[in-house]
Motif scaffolding. Structure first.
Motif, PDB file in Angstrom:
ATOM      1  N   SER A  62      -6.816  -3.410  -4.363  1.00 28.06           N
ATOM      2  CA  SER A  62      -7.994  -3.310  -4.578  1.00 28.06           C
ATOM      3  C   SER A  62      -7.879  -2.152  -5.694  1.00 28.06           C
ATOM      4  O   SER A  62      -9.303  -1.801  -5.870  1.00 28.06           O
ATOM      5  N   ASP A  63      -7.466  -0.922  -4.907  1.00 31.79           N
ATOM      6  CA  ASP A  63      -7.483   0.444  -5.999  1.00 31.79           C
ATOM      7  C   ASP A  63      -6.874   0.455  -7.052  1.00 31.79           C
ATOM      8  O   ASP A  63      -6.564   1.335  -8.046  1.00 31.79           O
ATOM      9  N   VAL A  64      -6.552  -0.785  -7.658  1.00 30.09           N
ATOM     10  CA  VAL A  64      -6.092  -1.294  -9.737  1.00 30.09           C
ATOM     11  C   VAL A  64      -6.735  -1.748 -10.016  1.00 30.09           C
ATOM     12  O   VAL A  64      -7.650  -2.604 -10.158  1.00 30.09           O
ATOM     13  N   SER A  65      -6.900  -1.081 -11.482  1.00 31.23           N
ATOM     14  CA  SER A  65      -8.198  -1.491 -12.742  1.00 31.23           C
ATOM     15  C   SER A  65      -6.962  -1.272 -14.286  1.00 31.23           C
ATOM     16  O   SER A  65      -6.325  -0.192 -14.336  1.00 31.23           O
ATOM     17  N   LYS A  86      -5.739   5.501 -10.081  1.00 32.74           N
ATOM     18  CA  LYS A  86      -5.944   6.945 -10.669  1.00 32.74           C
ATOM     19  C   LYS A  86      -5.621   7.232  -9.072  1.00 32.74           C
ATOM     20  O   LYS A  86      -6.761   7.218  -7.807  1.00 32.74           O
ATOM     21  N   VAL A  87      -5.295   8.763  -8.599  1.00 35.04           N
ATOM     22  CA  VAL A  87      -4.677   9.164  -6.792  1.00 35.04           C
ATOM     23  C   VAL A  87      -5.531  10.654  -7.462  1.00 35.04           C
ATOM     24  O   VAL A  87      -4.863  11.093  -7.632  1.00 35.04           O
ATOM     25  N   ASP A  88      -6.817  10.426  -6.717  1.00 28.66           N
ATOM     26  CA  ASP A  88      -7.731  11.709  -6.319  1.00 28.66           C
ATOM     27  C   ASP A  88      -8.421  12.428  -5.136  1.00 28.66           C
ATOM     28  O   ASP A  88      -8.781  13.297  -5.229  1.00 28.66           O
ATOM     29  N   GLY A  89      -7.038  11.719  -4.640  1.00 22.99           N
ATOM     30  CA  GLY A  89      -7.530  12.264  -3.027  1.00 22.99           C
ATOM     31  C   GLY A  89      -6.165  11.807  -2.188  1.00 22.99           C
ATOM     32  O   GLY A  89      -5.714  11.055  -2.484  1.00 22.99           O
ATOM     33  N   GLN A  90      -6.211  12.921  -0.848  1.00 28.07           N
ATOM     34  CA  GLN A  90      -5.189  11.779  -0.538  1.00 28.07           C
ATOM     35  C   GLN A  90      -5.854  10.794   0.673  1.00 28.07           C
ATOM     36  O   GLN A  90      -6.471  11.117   1.251  1.00 28.07           O
ATOM     37  N   ARG A  91      -5.308   9.763   0.774  1.00 30.11           N
ATOM     38  CA  ARG A  91      -5.158   8.670   1.459  1.00 30.11           C
ATOM     39  C   ARG A  91      -4.126   7.725   0.871  1.00 30.11           C
ATOM     40  O   ARG A  91      -3.561   7.730   0.319  1.00 30.11           O
ATOM     41  N   GLY A 107       1.635  13.138 -13.008  1.00 29.09           N
ATOM     42  CA  GLY A 107       0.706  14.177 -12.806  1.00 29.09           C
ATOM     43  C   GLY A 107       1.875  14.821 -11.743  1.00 29.09           C
ATOM     44  O   GLY A 107       1.923  14.507 -10.647  1.00 29.09           O
ATOM     45  N   GLU A 108       2.376  16.134 -12.548  1.00 25.87           N
ATOM     46  CA  GLU A 108       3.544  17.274 -12.150  1.00 25.87           C
ATOM     47  C   GLU A 108       2.527  17.123 -10.063  1.00 25.87           C
ATOM     48  O   GLU A 108       1.654  17.444 -10.173  1.00 25.87           O
ATOM     49  N   GLY A 109       3.399  17.311  -9.124  1.00 26.70           N
ATOM     50  CA  GLY A 109       2.786  17.839  -7.790  1.00 26.70           C
ATOM     51  C   GLY A 109       1.757  16.714  -7.065  1.00 26.70           C
ATOM     52  O   GLY A 109       1.766  16.418  -5.956  1.00 26.70           O
ATOM     53  N   PHE A 110       2.142  14.788  -7.855  1.00 28.03           N
ATOM     54  CA  PHE A 110       1.759  13.799  -7.054  1.00 28.03           C
ATOM     55  C   PHE A 110       2.757  13.538  -5.828  1.00 28.03           C
ATOM     56  O   PHE A 110       3.674  13.402  -5.866  1.00 28.03           O
ATOM     57  N   ARG A 111       1.970  13.234  -4.950  1.00 32.99           N
ATOM     58  CA  ARG A 111       3.034  12.986  -3.326  1.00 32.99           C
ATOM     59  C   ARG A 111       3.356  11.642  -2.951  1.00 32.99           C
ATOM     60  O   ARG A 111       1.885  11.158  -2.712  1.00 32.99           O
ATOM     61  N   LEU A 112       3.897  10.940  -2.574  1.00 34.00           N
ATOM     62  CA  LEU A 112       4.082   9.826  -2.195  1.00 34.00           C
ATOM     63  C   LEU A 112       4.792  10.263  -0.405  1.00 34.00           C
ATOM     64  O   LEU A 112       5.434  10.218  -0.285  1.00 34.00           O
ATOM     65  N   ASN A 141       0.334  -1.241   0.003  1.00 37.88           N
ATOM     66  CA  ASN A 141       0.029  -0.233   0.149  1.00 37.88           C
ATOM     67  C   ASN A 141       1.046   0.977   0.076  1.00 37.88           C
ATOM     68  O   ASN A 141       1.994   1.217   0.161  1.00 37.88           O
ATOM     69  N   ILE A 142       0.624   2.256  -0.070  1.00 32.38           N
ATOM     70  CA  ILE A 142       1.285   3.652  -0.378  1.00 32.38           C
ATOM     71  C   ILE A 142      -0.276   4.555   0.203  1.00 32.38           C
ATOM     72  O   ILE A 142      -1.029   4.688   0.229  1.00 32.38           O
ATOM     73  N   VAL A 143       0.668   5.334   0.990  1.00 30.28           N
ATOM     74  CA  VAL A 143       0.509   6.449   1.129  1.00 30.28           C
ATOM     75  C   VAL A 143       0.498   7.654   0.073  1.00 30.28           C
ATOM     76  O   VAL A 143       1.617   7.975   0.317  1.00 30.28           O
ATOM     77  N   ALA A 144      -0.949   8.714  -0.325  1.00 32.20           N
ATOM     78  CA  ALA A 144      -0.851   9.664  -1.275  1.00 32.20           C
ATOM     79  C   ALA A 144      -1.939  10.614  -1.797  1.00 32.20           C
ATOM     80  O   ALA A 144      -2.742  10.134  -1.288  1.00 32.20           O
ATOM     81  N   GLY A 145      -0.878  11.505  -2.018  1.00 31.44           N
ATOM     82  CA  GLY A 145      -2.122  12.358  -2.705  1.00 31.44           C
ATOM     83  C   GLY A 145      -1.963  13.170  -3.905  1.00 31.44           C
ATOM     84  O   GLY A 145      -0.359  13.404  -5.135  1.00 31.44           O
TER      85      GLY A 145
END
Length: 107
Positions: free
Chosen positions: A62-65, A70-75, A96-101, A34-38
Motif C-alpha cells: 500500500s505504500d508503493v507507487s 518515498k520514506v519521509d517519516g519514521q514508520r 538517500g544518505e542517512g536512510f535507516r532500516l 513491511n519495513i520499519v524505516a526512516g
C-alpha cells in the motif's frame, strides 16, 4: 540472512545508509513484507523488486507507487502484498544518505 550492498553503518537499532545509494536483499516466505524505516536529513526513495522484477499492481504494498516508496517519516511501510504465501527474494534499492532500516515484519 540479510545481504547489503553499498556503504552501511551497523547501528545498535538499525542499518543506516552511509552513502547516497545502497541495496538490501532478503529471501523470505510470506504474503506481505513491511519495513520499519526512516529517512536521513531528506526523504529517501526506495525501488522495490521481487525475484529480479519491479513490484507491480498485483504484488505491491500500500505504500508503493510505480514500484517506488518515498520514506519521509519514521514508520512502518508496506512494500509487498501478494495473493498468497510465496518464497521470494526482495531487493530494496535505497537512495538517500542517512536512510535507516530498523526491521522487517511479515504477514
Amino acid at each position: 540472512v540479510i545481504y547489503v550492498a553499498g556503504s552501511w553503518k551497523n547501528n545498535p537499532d538499525s542499518l543506516e545508509l552511509a552513502s547516497g545509494e545502497g541495496k538490501v536483499i532478503l529471501k523470505y516466505t510470506a504474503m506481505a513484507v513491511n519495513i520499519v524505516a526512516g529517512p536521513g536529513q531528506q526523504p529517501s526513495l526506495l525501488q522495490v523488486m521481487l525475484d529480479g522484477n519491479f513490484v507491480n499492481s498485483t504484488n505491491s504494498g500500500s505504500d508503493v507507487s510505480d514500484s517506488a516508496v518515498k520514506v519521509d517519516g519514521q514508520r512502518l511501510y508496506n512494500l509487498v502484498y501478494d495473493s498468497g504465501y510465496y518464497t521470494k527474494v526482495i531487493e530494496i534499492n535505497a537512495k538517500g544518505e542517512g536512510f535507516r532500516l530498523y526491521t522487517f515484519t511479515f504477514g
